[in-house]
Write a protein that holds these residues in place. Structure first.
Motif, PDB file in Angstrom:
ATOM      1  N   SER A   1       0.827  -1.200   0.000  1.00  0.00           N
ATOM      2  CA  SER A   1       0.000   0.000   0.000  1.00  0.00           C
ATOM      3  C   SER A   1       0.865   1.255   0.000  1.00  0.00           C
ATOM      4  O   SER A   1       0.455   2.292  -0.488  1.00  0.00           O
ATOM      5  CB  SER A   1      -0.931  -0.018   1.203  1.00  0.00           C
ATOM      6  OG  SER A   1      -0.175  -0.223   2.372  1.00  0.00           O
ATOM      7  N   ILE A   2       2.097   1.123   0.503  1.00  0.00           N
ATOM      8  CA  ILE A   2       2.968   2.289   0.561  1.00  0.00           C
ATOM      9  C   ILE A   2       3.329   2.785  -0.841  1.00  0.00           C
ATOM     10  O   ILE A   2       3.680   3.929  -1.036  1.00  0.00           O
ATOM     11  CB  ILE A   2       4.227   1.962   1.385  1.00  0.00           C
ATOM     12  CG1 ILE A   2       4.920   3.241   1.837  1.00  0.00           C
ATOM     13  CG2 ILE A   2       5.200   1.099   0.610  1.00  0.00           C
ATOM     14  CD1 ILE A   2       5.936   3.023   2.921  1.00  0.00           C
TER      15      ILE A   2
ATOM     16  N   ARG B   1      -9.499 -14.139   9.513  1.00  0.00           N
ATOM     17  CA  ARG B   1      -8.425 -15.151   9.499  1.00  0.00           C
ATOM     18  C   ARG B   1      -7.076 -14.483   9.236  1.00  0.00           C
ATOM     19  O   ARG B   1      -6.022 -14.966   9.631  1.00  0.00           O
ATOM     20  CB  ARG B   1      -8.728 -16.222   8.435  1.00  0.00           C
ATOM     21  CG  ARG B   1      -7.775 -17.406   8.463  1.00  0.00           C
ATOM     22  CD  ARG B   1      -7.850 -18.120   9.799  1.00  0.00           C
ATOM     23  NE  ARG B   1      -6.902 -19.217   9.916  1.00  0.00           N
ATOM     24  CZ  ARG B   1      -5.624 -19.063  10.276  1.00  0.00           C
ATOM     25  NH1 ARG B   1      -5.144 -17.858  10.524  1.00  0.00           N
ATOM     26  NH2 ARG B   1      -4.836 -20.109  10.382  1.00  0.00           N
ATOM     27  N   LEU B   2      -7.144 -13.338   8.546  1.00  0.00           N
ATOM     28  CA  LEU B   2      -5.908 -12.616   8.208  1.00  0.00           C
ATOM     29  C   LEU B   2      -5.187 -12.087   9.449  1.00  0.00           C
ATOM     30  O   LEU B   2      -3.969 -11.915   9.447  1.00  0.00           O
ATOM     31  CB  LEU B   2      -6.235 -11.449   7.259  1.00  0.00           C
ATOM     32  CG  LEU B   2      -5.049 -10.593   6.808  1.00  0.00           C
ATOM     33  CD1 LEU B   2      -4.060 -11.418   5.989  1.00  0.00           C
ATOM     34  CD2 LEU B   2      -5.517  -9.392   5.998  1.00  0.00           C
ATOM     35  N   LEU B   3      -5.954 -11.837  10.503  1.00  0.00           N
ATOM     36  CA  LEU B   3      -5.371 -11.181  11.680  1.00  0.00           C
ATOM     37  C   LEU B   3      -4.220 -11.982  12.299  1.00  0.00           C
ATOM     38  O   LEU B   3      -3.305 -11.409  12.883  1.00  0.00           O
ATOM     39  CB  LEU B   3      -6.466 -10.934  12.722  1.00  0.00           C
ATOM     40  CG  LEU B   3      -6.151  -9.906  13.800  1.00  0.00           C
ATOM     41  CD1 LEU B   3      -5.895  -8.538  13.206  1.00  0.00           C
ATOM     42  CD2 LEU B   3      -7.274  -9.839  14.820  1.00  0.00           C
ATOM     43  N   SER B   4      -4.253 -13.299  12.167  1.00  0.00           N
ATOM     44  CA  SER B   4      -3.158 -14.114  12.714  1.00  0.00           C
ATOM     45  C   SER B   4      -1.974 -14.192  11.756  1.00  0.00           C
ATOM     46  O   SER B   4      -0.976 -14.862  12.049  1.00  0.00           O
ATOM     47  CB  SER B   4      -3.654 -15.540  13.019  1.00  0.00           C
ATOM     48  OG  SER B   4      -4.427 -15.542  14.194  1.00  0.00           O
ATOM     49  N   ILE B   5      -2.100 -13.533  10.592  1.00  0.00           N
ATOM     50  CA  ILE B   5      -1.035 -13.576   9.574  1.00  0.00           C
ATOM     51  C   ILE B   5      -0.479 -12.175   9.283  1.00  0.00           C
ATOM     52  O   ILE B   5       0.718 -11.935   9.392  1.00  0.00           O
ATOM     53  CB  ILE B   5      -1.569 -14.225   8.266  1.00  0.00           C
ATOM     54  CG1 ILE B   5      -1.990 -15.675   8.528  1.00  0.00           C
ATOM     55  CG2 ILE B   5      -0.504 -14.157   7.161  1.00  0.00           C
ATOM     56  CD1 ILE B   5      -2.737 -16.334   7.383  1.00  0.00           C
ATOM     57  N   GLY B   6      -1.373 -11.249   8.903  1.00  0.00           N
ATOM     58  CA  GLY B   6      -0.938  -9.901   8.513  1.00  0.00           C
ATOM     59  C   GLY B   6      -0.434  -9.092   9.705  1.00  0.00           C
ATOM     60  O   GLY B   6      -0.832  -9.329  10.847  1.00  0.00           O
ATOM     61  N   GLY B   7       0.470  -8.155   9.428  1.00  0.00           N
ATOM     62  CA  GLY B   7       1.014  -7.299  10.494  1.00  0.00           C
ATOM     63  C   GLY B   7       1.932  -8.073  11.425  1.00  0.00           C
ATOM     64  O   GLY B   7       2.234  -7.630  12.536  1.00  0.00           O
ATOM     65  N   GLY B   8       2.387  -9.245  10.962  1.00  0.00           N
ATOM     66  CA  GLY B   8       3.212 -10.128  11.796  1.00  0.00           C
ATOM     67  C   GLY B   8       2.369 -11.314  12.237  1.00  0.00           C
ATOM     68  O   GLY B   8       1.270 -11.128  12.770  1.00  0.00           O
TER      69      GLY B   8
HETATM   70  C1  LIG Z   1      -4.338 -10.049   2.436  1.00  0.00           C
HETATM   71  C2  LIG Z   1      -2.962  -9.690   2.886  1.00  0.00           C
HETATM   72  C3  LIG Z   1      -2.626  -8.359   3.036  1.00  0.00           C
HETATM   73  C4  LIG Z   1      -1.340  -8.005   3.441  1.00  0.00           C
HETATM   74  N1  LIG Z   1      -1.041  -6.686   3.546  1.00  0.00           N
HETATM   75  C5  LIG Z   1       0.211  -6.308   3.831  1.00  0.00           C
HETATM   76  C6  LIG Z   1       0.582  -4.934   3.850  1.00  0.00           C
HETATM   77  O1  LIG Z   1      -0.244  -4.062   3.626  1.00  0.00           O
HETATM   78  N2  LIG Z   1       1.866  -4.613   4.127  1.00  0.00           N
HETATM   79  C7  LIG Z   1       2.798  -5.567   4.377  1.00  0.00           C
HETATM   80  O2  LIG Z   1       3.955  -5.237   4.623  1.00  0.00           O
HETATM   81  N3  LIG Z   1       2.476  -6.879   4.381  1.00  0.00           N
HETATM   82  C8  LIG Z   1       1.219  -7.271   4.100  1.00  0.00           C
HETATM   83  N4  LIG Z   1       0.894  -8.612   4.087  1.00  0.00           N
HETATM   84  C9  LIG Z   1       1.962  -9.593   4.299  1.00  0.00           C
HETATM   85  C10 LIG Z   1       1.910 -10.254   5.669  1.00  0.00           C
HETATM   86  O3  LIG Z   1       2.402  -9.368   6.646  1.00  0.00           O
HETATM   87  C11 LIG Z   1       2.740 -11.551   5.577  1.00  0.00           C
HETATM   88  O4  LIG Z   1       2.000 -12.471   4.792  1.00  0.00           O
HETATM   89  C12 LIG Z   1       3.030 -12.124   6.948  1.00  0.00           C
HETATM   90  O5  LIG Z   1       3.922 -11.300   7.666  1.00  0.00           O
HETATM   91  C13 LIG Z   1       3.651 -13.536   6.872  1.00  0.00           C
HETATM   92  O6  LIG Z   1       4.740 -13.555   6.016  1.00  0.00           O
HETATM   93  P1  LIG Z   1       4.791 -14.650   4.863  1.00  0.00           P
HETATM   94  O7  LIG Z   1       3.473 -14.656   4.161  1.00  0.00           O
HETATM   95  O8  LIG Z   1       5.994 -14.354   4.066  1.00  0.00           O
HETATM   96  O9  LIG Z   1       4.901 -16.025   5.633  1.00  0.00           O
HETATM   97  P2  LIG Z   1       6.192 -16.949   5.733  1.00  0.00           P
HETATM   98  O10 LIG Z   1       7.358 -16.135   6.168  1.00  0.00           O
HETATM   99  O11 LIG Z   1       6.295 -17.732   4.471  1.00  0.00           O
HETATM  100  O12 LIG Z   1       5.792 -17.904   6.933  1.00  0.00           O
HETATM  101  C14 LIG Z   1       4.900 -19.013   6.786  1.00  0.00           C
HETATM  102  C15 LIG Z   1       4.500 -19.519   8.157  1.00  0.00           C
HETATM  103  O13 LIG Z   1       5.644 -20.040   8.837  1.00  0.00           O
HETATM  104  C16 LIG Z   1       5.722 -19.478  10.123  1.00  0.00           C
HETATM  105  N5  LIG Z   1       7.113 -19.391  10.544  1.00  0.00           N
HETATM  106  C17 LIG Z   1       8.133 -18.799   9.896  1.00  0.00           C
HETATM  107  N6  LIG Z   1       9.259 -18.898  10.606  1.00  0.00           N
HETATM  108  C18 LIG Z   1       8.949 -19.578  11.730  1.00  0.00           C
HETATM  109  C19 LIG Z   1       9.694 -20.001  12.869  1.00  0.00           C
HETATM  110  N7  LIG Z   1      10.994 -19.728  13.012  1.00  0.00           N
HETATM  111  N8  LIG Z   1       9.045 -20.680  13.832  1.00  0.00           N
HETATM  112  C20 LIG Z   1       7.727 -20.959  13.724  1.00  0.00           C
HETATM  113  N9  LIG Z   1       6.970 -20.575  12.668  1.00  0.00           N
HETATM  114  C21 LIG Z   1       7.578 -19.896  11.690  1.00  0.00           C
HETATM  115  C22 LIG Z   1       5.107 -18.095   9.968  1.00  0.00           C
HETATM  116  O14 LIG Z   1       4.702 -17.563  11.215  1.00  0.00           O
HETATM  117  C23 LIG Z   1       3.944 -18.421   9.062  1.00  0.00           C
HETATM  118  O15 LIG Z   1       2.866 -18.903   9.811  1.00  0.00           O
HETATM  119  C24 LIG Z   1      -0.385  -9.002   3.713  1.00  0.00           C
HETATM  120  C25 LIG Z   1      -0.739 -10.357   3.591  1.00  0.00           C
HETATM  121  C26 LIG Z   1      -2.008 -10.701   3.185  1.00  0.00           C
HETATM  122  C27 LIG Z   1      -2.365 -12.167   3.066  1.00  0.00           C
END
Ligand SMILES: Cc1cc2nc3c(=O)[nH]c(=O)nc-3n(C[C@H](O)[C@H](O)[C@H](O)COP(=O)(O)OP(=O)(O)OC[C@H]3O[C@@H](n4cnc5c(N)ncnc54)[C@H](O)[C@@H]3O)c2cc1C
Length: 205
Positions: A1-2, A179-186
């Motif tokens: 978005s940035i 569901r996104l809340l446990s993924i996005g933003g960390g």
């Molecule tokens: C709809 C959507 C909108 C988004 N919007 C933005 C946005 O506006 N800006 C932005 O910056 N990002 C955005 N994101 C990205 C989002 O922040 C990342 O998807 C998220 O941080 C996870 O990174 P990844 O997808 O690369 O997962 P991966 O790094 O591939 O990780 C996969 C899984 O493995 C787990 N994992 C990794 N390492 C470990 C470990 N050492 N121990 C245990 N578990 C581990 C992770 O927690 C995760 O559950 C968005 C994502 C989505 C789906």
């Protein structure tokens, strides 16, 4: 978005937008793969100091995570209230679904959890406004919000029965979107890592 402000500007050459990606939820926000090829950004458009982007991102995460928690509280409350109304109305074998103790006790438990999350958020925000580093509390609140949102939406969807599985009702949308809340933003795992770091319980390298 940035990067959205960069499109259709003199320095947007080299930014390639791929096809739209269909998603489980958050469908009102488009997602595309974007690639950057020799993109030049004029120095007057630089935000902050060069090379500090990662630090800025880490610092702003406190606010983003607190914001994320704040955004789910009202929808979760609304969902619990709508579920109460629906299950009070819906009769199965002659009695409202809500009259089953397993249903009304569970809804009371979820409402309690939402209130606890609100309290943690308020504490973290108050400390942040006073100028404190609230990384630990923001991470705890974000972790809890993601997990609680999944628990509330899944439980409520079950109480709605077949209606809950349709796209006609709020519960199915929140089930998908939150569901996104446990993924996005960390991710949850990242939140746990940060909390462990602050608790000084990570194994030494
Ligand atoms: C709809 C959507 C909108 C988004 N919007 C933005 C946005 O506006 N800006 C932005 O910056 N990002 C955005 N994101 C990205 C989002 O922040 C990342 O998807 C998220 O941080 C996870 O990174 P990844 O997808 O690369 O997962 P991966 O790094 O591939 O990780 C996969 C899984 O493995 C787990 N994992 C990794 N390492 C470990 C470990 N050492 N121990 C245990 N578990 C581990 C992770 O927690 C995760 O559950 C968005 C994502 C989505 C789906």
């Amino acid at each position: 978005s940035i990067f959205c402000g960069l499109f259709n500007t003199p320095f947007s050459s080299g930014i390639h937008v791929g096809k739209k990606i269909d998603k489980l939820g958050m469908r009102s926000s488009d997602t595309h793969q974007i690639t950057f090829e020799d993109v030049r950004v004029p120095s007057k458009n630089l935000i902050g100091e060069e090379g500090k982007g990662f630090t800025y991102q880490m610092l702003q995460f406190q606010e983003e995570r607190l914001w994320a928690v704040a955004t789910v509280l009202t929808p979760l409350e609304t969902l619990i209230r709508e579920t109460i109304d629906y299950t009070r109305e819906r009769k199965v074998f002659g009695q409202p679904v809500l009259h089953n103790q397993t249903v009304h006790f569970r809804l009371a438990e979820l409402a309690t959890e939402v209130e606890l999350l609100r309290s943690l958020l308020r504490r973290a925000v108050a400390l942040y406004v006073e100028g404190n580093d609230v990384t630990k509390f923001a991470s705890m609140a974000k972790l809890k919000a993601g997990r609680l949102a999944r628990e509330v939406t899944d439980t409520c969807l079950q109480f709605w029965g077949g209606m809950g599985f349709t796209s006609e009702v709020l519960v199915s949308r929140l089930y998908r979107d939150f569901r996104l809340l446990s993924i996005g933003g960390g991710t949850d795992e990242t939140m746990l890592y940060i909390i462990c770091k602050h608790m000084e319980i990570l194994p030494s390298k």
